[in-house]
Design a protein around this motif. Sequence first.
Motif, short mmCIF file in Angstrom:
data_model
loop_
_atom_site.label_atom_id
_atom_site.label_comp_id
_atom_site.label_asym_id
_atom_site.label_seq_id
_atom_site.Cartn_x
_atom_site.Cartn_y
_atom_site.Cartn_z
N ALA A 116 -6.15 -14.72 5.20
CA ALA A 116 -6.04 -14.80 3.74
C ALA A 116 -6.55 -13.52 3.09
CB ALA A 116 -6.82 -16.01 3.23
N ALA A 117 -7.65 -12.98 3.62
CA ALA A 117 -8.20 -11.76 3.04
C ALA A 117 -7.22 -10.60 3.15
CB ALA A 117 -9.51 -11.40 3.74
N ALA A 118 -6.56 -10.47 4.30
CA ALA A 118 -5.62 -9.37 4.50
C ALA A 118 -4.45 -9.45 3.52
CB ALA A 118 -5.12 -9.36 5.94
N ILE A 119 -3.89 -10.65 3.34
CA ILE A 119 -2.74 -10.79 2.44
C ILE A 119 -3.17 -10.64 0.99
CG2 ILE A 119 -0.96 -12.38 1.61
CD1 ILE A 119 -0.75 -13.49 4.42
N ASN A 120 -4.29 -11.25 0.63
CA ASN A 120 -4.78 -11.10 -0.74
C ASN A 120 -5.14 -9.65 -1.06
OD1 ASN A 120 -4.55 -13.70 -1.88
ND2 ASN A 120 -6.34 -14.39 -0.74
N ASP A 145 3.43 4.00 -0.69
CA ASP A 145 2.89 4.51 0.58
C ASP A 145 2.32 3.32 1.34
OD1 ASP A 145 1.44 5.66 2.67
OD2 ASP A 145 0.76 7.35 1.45
N HIS A 146 2.96 2.95 2.44
CA HIS A 146 2.55 1.77 3.19
C HIS A 146 1.11 1.87 3.67
CE1 HIS A 146 3.86 4.51 6.41
NE2 HIS A 146 2.90 3.93 7.11
N ARG A 147 0.62 3.08 3.81
CA ARG A 147 -0.76 3.26 4.28
C ARG A 147 -1.77 2.73 3.25
NH1 ARG A 147 0.14 9.53 5.80
NH2 ARG A 147 1.27 9.29 3.82
N LEU A 148 -1.44 2.85 1.97
CA LEU A 148 -2.31 2.29 0.94
C LEU A 148 -2.34 0.76 1.02
CD1 LEU A 148 -1.30 4.53 -2.11
CD2 LEU A 148 -3.28 4.78 -0.59
N LEU A 149 -1.20 0.18 1.37
CA LEU A 149 -1.11 -1.27 1.51
C LEU A 149 -1.97 -1.74 2.68
CD1 LEU A 149 0.52 -3.37 -0.09
CD2 LEU A 149 2.28 -3.23 1.68
N LEU A 150 -1.87 -1.05 3.81
CA LEU A 150 -2.67 -1.42 4.97
C LEU A 150 -4.16 -1.19 4.72
CD1 LEU A 150 -0.40 -0.01 7.83
CD2 LEU A 150 -0.71 -2.41 7.16
N ALA A 151 -4.49 -0.13 4.02
CA ALA A 151 -5.89 0.13 3.69
C ALA A 151 -6.45 -0.97 2.80
CB ALA A 151 -6.03 1.49 3.02
N ALA A 152 -5.64 -1.45 1.84
CA ALA A 152 -6.09 -2.53 0.96
C ALA A 152 -6.31 -3.81 1.75
CB ALA A 152 -5.06 -2.76 -0.15
N ALA A 153 -5.42 -4.08 2.70
CA ALA A 153 -5.57 -5.27 3.54
C ALA A 153 -6.83 -5.18 4.39
CB ALA A 153 -4.36 -5.43 4.44
N PHE A 154 -7.08 -4.02 4.99
CA PHE A 154 -8.25 -3.87 5.87
C PHE A 154 -9.54 -3.88 5.06
CE2 PHE A 154 -10.85 -2.58 9.34
CZ PHE A 154 -10.13 -2.92 10.47
N SER A 155 -9.49 -3.29 3.87
CA SER A 155 -10.67 -3.30 3.01
C SER A 155 -11.09 -4.71 2.67
CB SER A 155 -10.39 -2.51 1.73
OG SER A 155 -11.45 -2.63 0.81
N ARG A 156 -10.14 -5.54 2.25
CA ARG A 156 -10.47 -6.92 1.91
C ARG A 156 -10.95 -7.69 3.15
NH1 ARG A 156 -8.97 -10.46 -2.39
NH2 ARG A 156 -8.66 -8.54 -3.59
N LEU A 157 -10.33 -7.43 4.29
CA LEU A 157 -10.76 -8.06 5.54
C LEU A 157 -12.21 -7.69 5.86
CD1 LEU A 157 -10.35 -9.54 8.25
CD2 LEU A 157 -9.35 -7.41 9.13
N ALA A 158 -12.53 -6.41 5.78
CA ALA A 158 -13.88 -5.96 6.10
C ALA A 158 -14.90 -6.58 5.15
CB ALA A 158 -13.94 -4.44 6.04
#
Length: 496
Positions: free
Chosen positions: A162-166, A98-111
Amino acid sequence: MDDRVELSHRVYRLPRLPKARKQLILGVAVCLGTIMGFAGSTKAHAVPDRHVLAVQGAAVSCAEPAGPPQALKATTVSTVEQAYNCILDKSYGGKRLDHRLLLAAAFSRLAHELHRRGRDVAEATMPALTGDRQKDWAAFAAVYERVIDLLPDAALRQAAGAAAINGMAAGLHENHVRWDRSEPPTGAAGTVYGLGFDTSPFKGPLLSAPHQTTGPLYVTTLWGGPAAKAGLRPGDVIRSINGAPPFPGGILSLGAVHPLFQSYPDHAPVRLRLTRPATGRTWTVTLTPASFKPDPETAPQVTSQLKGDVAYVRVPDFGRGRADTALKAISDLGATKKLSGVVIDVRGNTGGMPGESDRLLSAFAHGKVTAYQCDIDDSCTAGRTDDQVTLLNLPLVVLADRDCASACDHFVAAVKDLEIAPVVGTRTSGVVSGVAIPYLLDDNSVLLLPALHHRGPGREVVNDIGVAPDHYVPLTAEDVSTGKDPGLAKALTLIK
């Protein structure tokens, strides 16, 4: 045969020295958490100031590196988009993710990164997602760019990228997924960077599978540099790092151990509280990461010696040519004395090429399936022994431990499943999700993703579990410090 298309010649390993990125760019895939033994190394790069994360059109297609490494560039929003699409299109399970989980993980690390740096902004709010892959990316990117435009300097914008990709990489929960944005420091050929020692547990399992590691943390190999100058020795137990115990309450503290593995140009002093079991001495020393040439005597290499009439061969990894080197060592020992058996020691083996592992196995068994590589639909390709390798027709015992990872897990699983030899020591690391394939991103970093997952010869899962020994004989810090090896002693009795 072309390494880019022959699965058995890809690499899944935990490399020790900070040359990994150059090897990756040349088309060799490594583990994750490809992770250096004592320190990674990166090169400082100037980052453009205000357009760091500006949209630069459609993301470059996800492809394997085709040439030598290029200088790193700024990680832009197009880089993040490329990583997003690469994971969905190329990784194991990507087509079901689910691509939404991927985007949520990216935004979580960014935040979290913004908060950690004291730079949180009201605009850093995750947008609503609809389930449409491209529309959801556009919504994410729009908010992301607004946030980036509010950051005051290039370093912060780079950290956000870097945070978003990691975050996306970590969200896959795969120990062979890694984003590599490192480059060795400039300097003389053969120069490495770090504190100058390896540990047990080894850096790879420590950082890629921390839940699987147990204390104590102790020195295993001295490479030279700061650690050698300070007089550290194998077996020295690390009681604390900058005052923090590495295993408080028996649980690994990642925050405590991270200072041990600084990459260039980081150079924060590290204060270690150490105990030497052989003497009982406890002392404190401060080490600062530095560039140095490692001692050639401690560089990873196959070593061998006779133990009576038994050939004892230590294999530090399954890099290119290791199998033939090990087999030649056995042959050379056999030329001096009739052998009654062989002990192969893969304790601390950081992995490498499955083809090398299989070739070494092939001196002890023919006509066997050594492992399976399976896609998300459970369509599997078998790895097999190389029956052109001459059988040694000698009894074998294998020594393994918790630092035996990746292709080493593969090797020990085959040894045990196929009943080729008894395994002595401790359970292997279980850091063997699958062969990691490198993909070049438009900032010249590399994203490593397994497309297939490893299964043992019986199609059993080894990843996150490891391979249990037939004879449990741990090698302790006290053993290393005092020069004892109860595992080897046990192995020799089994040969007899």
